[in-house]
Write a protein that holds these residues in place. Structure first.
Motif, short mmCIF file in Angstrom:
data_model
loop_
_atom_site.label_atom_id
_atom_site.label_comp_id
_atom_site.label_asym_id
_atom_site.label_seq_id
_atom_site.Cartn_x
_atom_site.Cartn_y
_atom_site.Cartn_z
N CYS A 18 37.01 116.93 55.49
CA CYS A 18 38.35 117.43 55.12
C CYS A 18 38.97 116.46 55.65
O CYS A 18 39.52 115.96 56.75
N VAL A 19 40.20 116.08 54.46
CA VAL A 19 41.22 114.91 55.42
C VAL A 19 42.34 115.18 55.25
O VAL A 19 43.23 114.34 55.48
N ASN A 20 42.49 116.12 56.05
CA ASN A 20 44.08 117.30 56.56
C ASN A 20 44.27 116.09 57.31
O ASN A 20 43.11 116.58 58.49
N PRO A 21 45.71 116.01 57.49
CA PRO A 21 46.12 115.44 59.09
C PRO A 21 46.85 116.67 59.66
O PRO A 21 46.92 118.20 59.45
N ILE A 22 46.27 116.18 61.17
CA ILE A 22 47.06 117.16 62.06
C ILE A 22 48.57 116.77 62.31
O ILE A 22 48.54 115.75 62.82
#
Ligand code: C2E
Ligand code: CA
Ligand code: CA
Ligand code: CA
Length: 276
Positions: free
Chosen positions: A109-113
Motif C-alpha cells: 500500500c503506497v499511500n502517504p501519511i
C-alpha cells in the motif's frame, strides 16, 4: 434546575474551577503519558473522487487517560504547546505514523501519511532533524510523508519558516497548508511559502448552497491550480457536498462521509467495504 438556588457568580466559578482542575490534571499526567503508552494514533482516509481511490491518511492523535477516558487533541494539544511537551509528543507521533506507513508499504500500500505539526516545532529549529531521524529510523520513503502546517505561522519569522520548509521539502517530504481560509489570511504568502497542497477548512465545505461560499472556493481552486497546488476538502459529510465540490473542480475529499478517523485494526475492514 438543581442549581437555581445559587447565583450566577457561584455557578460560573464552579465551572471554571472544574475546567482549571481538569487542565491541571492533564498537564501533570501528560509528562508520563507517552512512556505509559497512553497515546495512540488514529487514521482518517483521503479519497480521490475522480479515480475513486484511496490517496492517503491523516494521522490524528488520541490520549487514553486512565481516569478521564479518551481526551481529544483539541483539548490536550494547546496544553502540550504551553508546557513544551509538544516537542516530544510530535517526535513520538511522527515516529508512530512513519512506522505504520512503512508497515503498510511493505504490504504493497503506497499511500502517504500526513502528520500535523504545531508551529512550536518551527521555533526550536529542530524539526528538520526530527524528520531526518525518523525517516532514517523507520526506513520510510520520504515521499510517503507529508506535514500539515497551519496558517497561524504567518505570525512567526516567515523567512525562517520558509527556509525550514525548503530544507524539509528538499528531503522529498511534502507540505500541506491545513485549515486553509480560516486563519489570518496567508493568501499573500502563497507564492512564497513552499507547499504542495491546501486543505480547505470544514467551514468552507459545508453549506455550499450559499453562492458566496461557492465563489470563494472557486477562487481558491483557480488560484491553487495556477500555483500547482492540490486541494483537499475537509469535513465532507454528505453526498451533496461531494457533488458541489466536484462540480467546482475539487476531487480529493476527507471526512465522516468516507470514514471517521480509525484505529489501525479498523482500516482493513473499511478498505474491503469500499471496494465491494
Ligand atoms: P485538523 O488537523 O483540522 O483535523 C481534522 C479534525 O476534523 C479531526 O479532529 C477530525 O476527526 C475532524 N473531522 C474529520 N472529518 C470530519 C467531518 O466530516 N466532520 C466533522 N465535524 N469533523 C471531522 P480531531 O482528531 O479531534 O483533531 C482536532 C485537531 O487537533 C486537528 O485538526 C489538529 O489541528 C489537532 N491535532 C490532532 N492530532 C494532532 C497531532 O498529532 N499534532 C498536532 N500538533 N495537532 C494535532
Ligand atoms: Ca490536519
Ligand atoms: Ca484541518
Ligand atoms: Ca481544524
Amino acid at each position: 434546575a438543581k442549581n437555581s438556588g445559587k447565583n450566577q457568580y457561584q455557578v460560573y466559578n464552579e465551572q471554571t474551577g472544574n475546567t482549571e482542575l481538569r487542565k491541571m490534571e492533564l498537564q501533570k499526567d501528560m509528562q508520563w503519558a507517552i512512556e505509559a503508552g497512553q497515546f495512540y494514533v488514529v487514521y482518517q482516509p483521503k479519497w480521490n473522487v475522480q479515480t475513486n481511490s484511496l490517496v492517503g491518511f491523516e494521522a490524528l492523535l488520541r490520549w487514553n487517560h486512565p481516569r478521564l477516558g479518551v481526551v481529544s487533541p483539541g483539548e490536550f494539544i494547546p496544553i502540550a504547546e504551553e508546557t513544551g511537551l509538544i516537542v516530544s509528543l510530535t517526535k513520538w507521533t511522527l515516529n508512530e505514523a512513519c512506522r505504520q506507513c512503512k508497515k503498510w508499504k511493505s504490504r504493497g500500500c503506497v499511500n502517504p501519511i500526513s502528520v500535523n505539526i504545531s508551529i512550536r516545532l518551527f521555533q526550536t529549529d529542530t524539526l528538520i532533524n526530527f524528520v531526518k531521524d525518523v525517516l532514517e529510523k523507520t526506513v520510510l520513503d520520504p515521499h510517503l510523508l507529508e506535514l500539515e502546517i497551519t496558517e497561524s505561522m504567518v505570525f512567526l519569522d516567515i523567512d525562517d519558516i520558509i527556509r525550514q520548509l525548503h530544507a524539509i521539502r528538499s528531503l522529498g517530504v511534502k507540505v500541506s497548508m491545513d485549515d486553509f481560509g480560516t486563519g489570518y489570511s496567508s493568501i499573500g504568502l502563497l507564492d512564497r511559502i513552499p507547499i504542495d497542497s491546501l486543505k480547505l477548512d470544514r467551514l468552507f465545505t459545508n453549506d455550499l448552497e450559499t453562492s458566496s461560499k461557492r465563489a470563494i472556493i472557486n477562487a481558491i481552486l483557480l488560484m491553487a491550480s495556477d500555483l500547482n497546488l492540490d486541494v483537499i476538502a475537509e469535513g465532507v459529510e454528505s453526498q451533496e457536498q461531494i457533488e458541489s465540490l466536484t462540480q467546482l473542480g475539487c476531487n480529493i475529499m476527507q471526512g465522516y462521509y468516507y470514514s471517521k478517523p480509525m484505529k489501525v485494526e479498523e482500516i482493513d475492514p473499511w478498505i474491503k467495504s469500499r471496494v465491494l
